[in-house]
Each structure stands twice: as structure tokens, then as C-alpha cells.
Design a protein around this motif. Sequence first.
Motif, PDB file in Angstrom:
ATOM      1  N   VAL A 288       0.857  -1.197   0.000  1.00  0.00           N
ATOM      2  CA  VAL A 288       0.000   0.000   0.000  1.00  0.00           C
ATOM      3  C   VAL A 288       0.885   1.236   0.000  1.00  0.00           C
ATOM      4  O   VAL A 288       1.850   1.323   0.768  1.00  0.00           O
ATOM      5  CB  VAL A 288      -0.926   0.044   1.236  1.00  0.00           C
ATOM      6  N   ALA A 289       0.555   2.194  -0.845  1.00  0.00           N
ATOM      7  CA  ALA A 289       1.179   3.518  -0.799  1.00  0.00           C
ATOM      8  C   ALA A 289       0.128   4.508  -0.325  1.00  0.00           C
ATOM      9  O   ALA A 289      -0.955   4.600  -0.916  1.00  0.00           O
ATOM     10  CB  ALA A 289       1.714   3.924  -2.161  1.00  0.00           C
TER      11      ALA A 289
ATOM     12  N   VAL B 215      -0.599   8.240  -0.130  1.00  0.00           N
ATOM     13  CA  VAL B 215      -0.128   9.482  -0.734  1.00  0.00           C
ATOM     14  C   VAL B 215      -0.783  10.643   0.007  1.00  0.00           C
ATOM     15  O   VAL B 215      -2.010  10.758   0.040  1.00  0.00           O
ATOM     16  CB  VAL B 215      -0.468   9.544  -2.229  1.00  0.00           C
TER      17      VAL B 215
ATOM     18  N   ALA C 294       0.364   8.996 -11.356  1.00  0.00           N
ATOM     19  CA  ALA C 294      -0.097   7.675 -10.934  1.00  0.00           C
ATOM     20  C   ALA C 294      -0.648   6.952 -12.154  1.00  0.00           C
ATOM     21  O   ALA C 294      -1.612   7.409 -12.768  1.00  0.00           O
ATOM     22  CB  ALA C 294      -1.165   7.794  -9.859  1.00  0.00           C
TER      23      ALA C 294
ATOM     24  N   LEU D 203       3.738   4.922  -9.250  1.00  0.00           N
ATOM     25  CA  LEU D 203       3.754   6.316  -8.833  1.00  0.00           C
ATOM     26  C   LEU D 203       5.084   6.962  -9.202  1.00  0.00           C
ATOM     27  O   LEU D 203       6.144   6.375  -8.971  1.00  0.00           O
ATOM     28  CB  LEU D 203       3.545   6.425  -7.318  1.00  0.00           C
TER      29      LEU D 203
ATOM     30  N   ALA E  83       3.008   0.208  -6.124  1.00  0.00           N
ATOM     31  CA  ALA E  83       2.174  -0.202  -5.001  1.00  0.00           C
ATOM     32  C   ALA E  83       1.038  -1.073  -5.501  1.00  0.00           C
ATOM     33  O   ALA E  83       0.460  -0.821  -6.562  1.00  0.00           O
ATOM     34  CB  ALA E  83       1.610   1.017  -4.274  1.00  0.00           C
TER      35      ALA E  83
ATOM     36  N   SER F 271      -1.817  -1.228  -4.140  1.00  0.00           N
ATOM     37  CA  SER F 271      -2.967  -0.343  -4.069  1.00  0.00           C
ATOM     38  C   SER F 271      -2.539   0.963  -3.441  1.00  0.00           C
ATOM     39  O   SER F 271      -1.486   1.056  -2.798  1.00  0.00           O
ATOM     40  CB  SER F 271      -4.114  -0.987  -3.282  1.00  0.00           C
ATOM     41  N   VAL F 272      -3.374   1.988  -3.604  1.00  0.00           N
ATOM     42  CA  VAL F 272      -3.025   3.340  -3.181  1.00  0.00           C
ATOM     43  C   VAL F 272      -4.168   3.944  -2.387  1.00  0.00           C
ATOM     44  O   VAL F 272      -5.345   3.809  -2.760  1.00  0.00           O
ATOM     45  CB  VAL F 272      -2.705   4.232  -4.401  1.00  0.00           C
TER      46      VAL F 272
ATOM     47  N   LEU G 260      -5.289   7.669  -1.275  1.00  0.00           N
ATOM     48  CA  LEU G 260      -5.036   9.092  -1.469  1.00  0.00           C
ATOM     49  C   LEU G 260      -5.614   9.877  -0.296  1.00  0.00           C
ATOM     50  O   LEU G 260      -6.824   9.871  -0.073  1.00  0.00           O
ATOM     51  CB  LEU G 260      -5.664   9.586  -2.768  1.00  0.00           C
TER      52      LEU G 260
ATOM     53  N   ARG H  35      -8.047  -0.244  -7.524  1.00  0.00           N
ATOM     54  CA  ARG H  35      -6.704  -0.115  -6.950  1.00  0.00           C
ATOM     55  C   ARG H  35      -6.540   1.107  -6.053  1.00  0.00           C
ATOM     56  O   ARG H  35      -5.604   1.157  -5.259  1.00  0.00           O
ATOM     57  CB  ARG H  35      -5.664  -0.013  -8.079  1.00  0.00           C
ATOM     58  N   VAL H  36      -7.402   2.091  -6.211  1.00  0.00           N
ATOM     59  CA  VAL H  36      -7.207   3.379  -5.554  1.00  0.00           C
ATOM     60  C   VAL H  36      -8.406   3.715  -4.672  1.00  0.00           C
ATOM     61  O   VAL H  36      -9.561   3.656  -5.120  1.00  0.00           O
ATOM     62  CB  VAL H  36      -6.987   4.508  -6.585  1.00  0.00           C
TER      63      VAL H  36
END
Length: 383
Positions: A6-7, A9, A175, A184, A193, A195-196, A198, A340-341
Amino acid sequence: MSTFEVAVVGRGLIGSAAARHLAEAGRSVALIGPGEPEDYATSTGPFASHYDEGRITRMIDPDPAWSHLAIRSIGRYADIEERSGIGFHSGTGLVYSGANPHADLAHALELDVDAREVTAAEVAERFGIDMTSADAIILEAAPAGHINPRRMVAAQSRLTATAGGTVVDAAVSGAVPTADGVQLTVGSDTVLAGSVLLCTGAWAAELVGVDLPLERSLRTILMAELDDGPALPSLISRTDPATCEEDPRHDVYWVPPVRFPDSRVMLKIGGYDPAATMADDVPTVVDWFRSGGSVAEADDLEARLREFLPDRTIRSRDFKPCVVTNTPHDLPWIDWVDDRVAVAVGGCGSAAKSADEIGRLAGTLFTEEGWTDPVLKLESFRP
């Protein structure tokens, strides 16, 4: 290229909280976001809401969801402070007057919040605050008060790293979906990642190319250095929206005097501004931060402050721009925007105190169990 499950952001209040909870749950997580700009006038952003020394903490609220978010978050402050070694909370109490204060008090008492009704005479005697125009006044005891958002982000970031997360001091400029997740662009590097999440406030829509109906209100806050006098609590004085629209003086909040980076000890005050501009795009937000804020709004806030504290003297003042990001449903927007986001954005001017729980709930989207909260339903956080 670094790879993570996981990222997150957005290295602000919500993002740093989400990353901490994910890292402490054993997930491979990167917390990504730049530091504070050295010079607002020349920076191109991104800017963040936590570039500040004070945000109100309270548990009383007209919306039960906000009360639950605050109670859970505030209940973890001491643990976060102790384990990180970074203090950020001050329990100075809160003087509160809302559109329906008796209903707000009744709900708060049901949740075991330490609050009671007080008279304008008591508030004037204890604090020197003129609240004679309020229909009813509530005094909420500590842990109501305020936090230092810069230090809270630092505490959450330190605990993220302690739990094995990676903290990246850089902005994300792109992204791109891939077969394995999301790629990213982070400064001059690349992060992949699975998944992300935000947590990017006013900047979210442009980054992922998703239409998020967020209202970005361009506002100004005033910092005032006061003469010596009684110790002040935090304050919120609001009435119904129609009255505020007719006379904005009926919508005021402040954080009591705290020390700012220039060493001055100043009270921070803000409030409703019917003339506030709404930003339709990121360049408008950037221009606002670079402008330094509105002199007219700062003057109006100073006049309101003088009405509330008629016996105090303002020794000096400063003001700065900020942005309030609102959602259609007046709660943070927490949900997946594609497979994913996910997003956790839109603090609605109330999220700082509750950021740890907002981040925790957003983090549950990335677990096998998913969102299972029995009180706060995911549907409530979808527009």
C-alpha cells in the motif's frame, strides 16, 4: 523501483494516521508526501492543512458521526505521544455555542463527554469572553482543547517508521495503473504499489483523474498576539446557517494562544465568510496560497475577536491563507474510486482532531476483513 503493498499518498494528518495503522498491522506501506514549503510565495505546492500550530479538539458536535470519530481519536492521543516521544495535545477545554446547543449537549452526555451548560456571566468572569449574544453556552472540559498538527504528523510519521513503514519526503506527480498495481512517480524515483490510498485533500482529483465533487473554499485565518490576561480555552460560536449568511460574526472559532515559529504566542481565529471564493482547480489553490490571504477577511476576523475579548489588547497580528475542503455529505469521503485506488479526503473543517480514527477506518479498506465497524458504516462516508 521500490515496491509496497500500500502507498499512502499525502503525508498530512489523515495520511500519516492511515500509514501508522497499516504499518502496525503488518502491512508493507509507504507514506509519501513532501515537507512544508519554505516560501509560500514561490512554491508550486502541494500545500497541506497541517502547516499550523493549533487545531481545536472537541467531542461535542451536532453530528453523532463526528463525535464518535473524535472520541476514538482523542482517546489514543496519549498513547501516540508516549510511544513517539512527541507531544502535541493540550487539554485547555472548549467554550461552545451551536445552532442547537442543548441537543448537542444531550448527545454528548450520552457519550460520557465531560460537558455542562454555563452562563455568559461565568464565561466572562473566568475567561474574559463576551458571550452575551449566545442562546446557550456549553463548557467541555479536557481533553477538549487543541492539538499541534505539525507535531501530530511528526508523531504519526515516526511511529509509521518504527513499525517498519517507509516515509518518503517527496511529492507524487503521477499515478499510472499497471498489471501489478499502481506506478507512482515520486520525485525522480518510481514506486510500485499494489494499491493506493489518497489522503491528498484539495489535490486528490487531479492526481488520479477521477471526478471528486469536492468544494474547495479559499479562506484566511488571523493570528493575534494578545496582552496578558486570563488563560483562554478553545472556542466555537456558531448559529444556524441562515443567520451566519446574514451576519458572519455569528460563526467564529479560535485556538487559544500558542507559540508560533516566529516565537510569538498568538491566538488563531477563523470563521464563516460568505464571500469566500471556491477553487475549481489546483492552479487556483496554488495561486491562493501564494497570495498570502485576504486582508479584508483578516480585518473582519480582528473585529470579531475584539467583540469577544473587549478587555484585551492586540499587540500584533499576522494572517495566512488556508483551504477548507468540503464534501457533499459533510463527512470525510472514504471509499474506493477504482479497484486499486481509495480516497480519504474532505475534512470539512473538522477532521484534524479526528484524523487518527479517519485514517484507521480508511486503512481497513486494505485489510482482508474490510470495513466492519458496527457504529460508523462505510455508506455514511460515501457521497
